[in-house]
Design a protein around this motif. Structure first.
Motif, short mmCIF file in Angstrom:
data_model
loop_
_atom_site.label_atom_id
_atom_site.label_comp_id
_atom_site.label_asym_id
_atom_site.label_seq_id
_atom_site.Cartn_x
_atom_site.Cartn_y
_atom_site.Cartn_z
N LYS A 704 0.84 -1.21 0.00
CA LYS A 704 0.00 0.00 0.00
C LYS A 704 0.87 1.25 0.00
O LYS A 704 0.48 2.28 -0.54
CB LYS A 704 -0.92 0.00 1.22
N ASP A 707 2.21 1.56 -3.60
CA ASP A 707 1.18 2.13 -4.47
C ASP A 707 -0.16 2.04 -3.77
O ASP A 707 -0.70 0.95 -3.58
CB ASP A 707 1.11 1.39 -5.81
N SER A 708 -0.68 3.16 -3.34
CA SER A 708 -1.97 3.17 -2.65
C SER A 708 -3.02 3.94 -3.42
O SER A 708 -4.06 4.30 -2.88
CB SER A 708 -1.78 3.79 -1.26
N THR A 709 -2.79 4.17 -4.71
CA THR A 709 -3.74 4.98 -5.48
C THR A 709 -4.96 4.17 -5.90
O THR A 709 -6.07 4.66 -5.90
CB THR A 709 -3.06 5.55 -6.73
N THR A 710 -4.73 2.90 -6.24
CA THR A 710 -5.86 2.06 -6.67
C THR A 710 -5.65 0.66 -6.13
O THR A 710 -4.59 0.31 -5.64
CB THR A 710 -5.93 1.98 -8.21
N LYS A 711 -6.69 -0.17 -6.26
CA LYS A 711 -6.57 -1.56 -5.83
C LYS A 711 -5.65 -2.33 -6.77
O LYS A 711 -4.97 -3.26 -6.38
CB LYS A 711 -7.94 -2.21 -5.77
N CYS A 714 -0.22 0.04 -9.75
CA CYS A 714 0.24 0.85 -10.89
C CYS A 714 1.67 0.44 -11.22
O CYS A 714 2.61 0.77 -10.49
CB CYS A 714 0.17 2.33 -10.53
N ASP A 772 -2.41 11.14 4.58
CA ASP A 772 -3.28 10.42 3.67
C ASP A 772 -2.44 9.60 2.69
O ASP A 772 -1.64 10.17 1.93
CB ASP A 772 -4.16 11.41 2.90
N GLY A 774 -3.13 8.09 -0.09
CA GLY A 774 -3.37 8.43 -1.50
C GLY A 774 -2.67 9.71 -1.91
O GLY A 774 -2.06 9.80 -2.98
N ALA A 777 1.06 9.09 -2.23
CA ALA A 777 1.38 8.38 -3.46
C ALA A 777 1.31 9.30 -4.67
O ALA A 777 2.14 9.24 -5.58
CB ALA A 777 0.42 7.20 -3.64
N ALA A 778 0.30 10.20 -4.66
CA ALA A 778 0.19 11.17 -5.77
C ALA A 778 1.40 12.09 -5.81
O ALA A 778 1.91 12.43 -6.89
CB ALA A 778 -1.11 11.98 -5.60
#
Length: 827
Positions: A704, A707-711, A714, A772, A774, A777-778
């Motif tokens: 996570k 990469d925690s942007t999506t399940k 990426c 956060d 997300g 990660a962004a």
């Protein structure tokens, strides 16, 4: 009787003659004048030691002592002032000259005689005050006054003789002496009384006895009398010396120095010293000024006194003393006073850390230009005018003033005010300075070398060469050796200095510094020495591939890995079993593995398994940080990625994921999970490893972070180059017993750009997103995009065949970092 004076000068048959003369003297003790002149003359000869009572005349000694005591006892009754004074002087001379005579006087009962004389003289409310400084043996003086003077002289002599001091105290002689000091207005009486009080203070028990009997108050009154009464200047000087020496001895007792301020005597002696210093009254001698400074130094051990001293402006007074005096005794005690006043927690050594609440003490001396004056004195007392003890105290005072005080360190870096060349000249003196002074100098340089501007200044002065020579000093100077290593470690934290160090030649061996260092790692080194040498190598490996290769070639890294391996296999307590050198060796491995050319060699030498064991066992947070940083570097090597997995790196990740919470951070703010995720991020550039990681449910927390942007993972994000967590430079602080404690270490080569907390306000603020996953990660994705855009742009420019001017512009553009680009992006 009339031929007594002539007979005393004859040496033949002296036993017979002297016995006859003494018997005649005893028989005539009650006669009237002119026989008084004969007795006085006899006492004068005894006092001046005009005859010898040794050898076969030894039996005369008890008779002589008893005779003199009987005369002294009878003289107050007959009010015979001349005889009283001469006999008292003779007895005092004998007591000082010969311990046997002093002990014999006690045995013959002199103490009751002296106590009776003192009590008789103190019956009146006030002793006679002489209008002039005429001799007390004059017939115009009171016999009571003379009795007090004579008794005080004898008591002073008996107290100065250590074998009879206890007898005087036990007989109650201290109380009337102090009372006499309080009442006396005579220079002679004050001289004798203060001399007795000075000699009495040879133990804490007697110092406290003098305190409880009112000794401080009586001495304060005596000092006041020296200023208001008409006395001979030489007599006043003696009285003041006696009082100051007595106060210096008394201040050695913690009980006494806690009470000295309340008695008012501290203010009195400081006022006397200030008046002398600024020319308002007669000048004090250097010896007296040094004694006042010693009293200040001793009293500074009490925390309440220290604050009171600063309320009086003691830092300005001591700074002026340093500016105006070159006397070694004065400078020595001034430095001791500064050390005790400025060293926090009230200690006089380097065994306690400073507390922030006392920082005003160091800053106060800095504001008063004490740093500049000390540096000037260091130059004055350096060879060829070397004074080892004074140099040692000057350097110790300077260490205390800059220790953990950034403001004073910055002052030391001001070239317009302070010339640091003096330290280089002192270091170049070699054996002309003693070992203790060299040790203090090494500690001072190690502390100052934390300031970036001073690092380069020291290098320009050529100080690095002398520090390097100190690494090879005999084992007797162990502290100097490891402090010199700490100073070099701090200096090579400067990348420019580090680059020069890697190329420099050692004059003694005609080899490079790095090659000359190699034999040291084969010795059985002190722990602090090993730590600092490892720190030197760690700093030299920071962003310098040339130094990395040379360090690997001398075999030091292999040797240090073996030491670390031996330590890691020991079953030691988690809290107490970690050596500081272990941490620094891990830092070295992190920095050296940043070189792509050396990763394989480190791994093949057993470094890979060693780092995995350290990261998994978790003996120390700093060691785990650097072990994961080194693994992160190794994971960039494609040929070693699968080896990492086979040797159990995923098991390490599970331990990190399960053992540490999100709130457990390293010193640089990163967490163990972030460091382990960074290694995974490198490894997942390998498709096989990436699939293995995605299928491992136990690594959920770490993936996570990757990469925690999506399940869905990426994949482009997983292929990011690692962004390691560096500190700017290696920093150190002075700590216990002159050792060097490292608080930050150099890290790897690539910059880290932290999440932009606190950069914008209002609606643009993103502080609330700091935790956060997300958003974080962004942020990393944005950095990656910018980095790839920059790389693509550089590649396109490199392919273009353009003019020289354009190439110059391209080079300038290449120097722009991702952080520079981000700074120009609106919120």
């Amino acid at each position: 009787v009339g031929t007594m004076d002539d007979e005393l000068d004859h040496r033949d048959d002296r036993a017979k003659n002297k016995k006859t003369l003494v018997e005649l003297a005893v028989a005539s003790s009650m006669l009237k004048v002119p026989l008084e002149d004969v007795l006085v003359g006899f006492a004068q000869k005894v006092g001046s030691r005009r005859f010898d009572c040794r050898g076969n005349v030894e039996p005369l000694r008890p008779l002589l002592v008893k005779t003199l005591i009987s005369w002294l006892a009878a003289s107050p009754e007959h009010q015979n002032v001349r005889l009283m004074m001469q006999v008292g002087s003779a007895i005092a001379g004998l007591a000082i000259d010969n311990a046997k005579d002093a002990e014999l006087m006690i045995q013959c009962g002199i103490m009751p005689v002296l106590m009776r004389m003192l009590h008789l003289s103190l019956r009146i409310e006030r002793l006679v005050t002489p209008e002039t400084s005429q001799s007390l043996s004059s017939s115009s003086n009171s016999w009571r006054d003379c009795a007090a003077t004579s008794a005080a002289a004898v008591l002073s002599a008996l107290i100065q003789n250590r074998s009879t001091t206890e007898a005087v105290v036990n007989a109650g002689g201290l109380s009337p002496l102090i009372e006499l000091c309080r009442r006396a207005n005579s220079e002679v009486q004050l001289r004798h009384v203060t001399s007795a009080m000075r000699e009495l203070c040879d133990s804490d028990e007697k110092r406290e006895l003098l305190l409880y009997e009112g000794g401080l108050e009586s001495m304060s009154q005596a000092l006041e009398k020296c200023s208001i009464l008409k006395m001979d200047e030489r007599g006043v000087t003696v009285i003041r010396k006696n009082i100051l020496s007595c106060l210096q001895n008394m201040s050695l007792s913690s009980t006494v120095r806690a009470k000295m301020w309340d008695s008012g005597i501290i203010n009195r002696i400081l006022g006397m010293c200030v008046d002398s210093e600024y020319g308002k009254k007669s000048m004090l001698s250097n010896e007296m000024i040094a004694t006042v400074l010693a009293i200040i130094s001793n009293c500074a051990f009490t925390s309440e006194n220290r604050r009171r001293f600063f309320d009086l402006g003691i830092e300005k007074f001591l700074a002026r003393i340093l500016e105006t005096h070159k006397n070694s005794l004065v400078v020595f005690h001034a430095c001791l006073a500064i050390r005790n006043l400025a060293l926090r927690e009230g200690t006089s050594d380097f065994r306690r850390w400073n507390s922030d609440k006392d920082e005003f003490a160091q800053s106060g001396f800095g504001d008063s230009n004490a740093l500049k004056h000390i540096m000037v004195l260091i130059k004055h007392f350096s060879p060829p005018n070397a004074d080892g003890m004074v140099l040692e105290e000057l350097l110790s005072a300077l260490i205390v003033l800059v220790w953990n005080n950034s403001k004073n360190r910055s002052r030391m870096g001001n070239k317009e005010v302070i010339d640091l060349q003096h330290l280089t000249r002192l270091a170049a003196a070699g054996n002309r300075i003693n070992g203790r002074a060299r040790q203090r100098l090494a500690i001072l340089i190690a502390d100052l070398a934390q300031v970036p501007s001073i690092q380069s200044n020291f290098a320009e002065c050529g100080l690095l060469e002398y520090l390097f020579q100190w690494l090879f000093l005999p084992s007797a100077e162990t502290v100097t050796r490891y402090c010199a290593a700490g100073a070099i470690m701090n200096m090579v934290a400067n990348e420019a200095v580090s680059s020069k160090f890697g190329k420099a030649l050692f004059a003694e061996t005609k080899k490079t510094y790095l090659i000359s260092l190699a034999p040291l790692f084969q010795e059985d080194l002190h722990e602090s020495m090993m730590a600092n040498l490892s720190g030197i190598l760690a700093n030299l490996c920071f962003r310098n591939d040339g130094n990395r290769v040379k360090i690997w070639q001398i075999g030091a890294v292999t040797r240090l890995m073996q030491i670390l391996r031996d330590t890691s296999t020991e079953t030691t307590n988690t809290l107490r079993g970690v050596k500081h050198s272990d941490v620094l060796i891990c830092a070295l491995l992190q920095n050296i593995t940043a070189s792509a050319a050396l990763r394989r060699q480190v791994a093949d030498s057993g470094g890979l398994q060693l780092l995995l064991d350290i990261a998994k066992k978790g003996r120390d947070m700093n060691m785990i940080q650097y072990a994961l940083g080194a693994l992160r570097n190794i994971a960039q090597e494609p040929s070693l990625q699968q080896t990492l997995i086979e040797k159990g790196f995923l098991d390490v990740c599970q331990v990190v994921s399960n053992e540490y919470s999100d709130k457990e951070d390293f010193d640089d703010g990163g967490s163990p999970q972030e460091y382990a995720a960074a290694v995974l991020r490198n490894l997942t550039s390998n498709d096989t490893i990436r699939k293995l990681v995605r299928q491992n449910n136990s690594l959920h927390r770490l993936t996570k972070q990757v990469d925690s942007t999506t399940k869905t993972t990426c994949e482009e994000y997983l292929k990011l180059k690692p962004v390691l967590d560096p500190s700017d430079v290696l920093k150190s602080d002075l700590c216990r017993d002159g050792k060097i404690l490292k608080t930050m270490f150099s890290s790897t080569d690539i910059e880290k750009f932290n999440f932009p907390v606190g950069k914008w306000r209002g609606s643009l603020s993103c502080d609330y997103l700091a935790d956060d996953p997300g958003a974080r990660a962004a942020w990393w994705t944005i950095l990656d995009v910018i980095e790839r855009l920059k790389q693509n742009s550089s590649a396109m420019r490199a392919e273009a065949d353009d003019t020289t001017d354009l190439n110059c512009q391209d080079q300038a553009a290449d120097d722009v970092s991702a952080q520079d680009i981000l700074n120009h992006i609106p919120g």
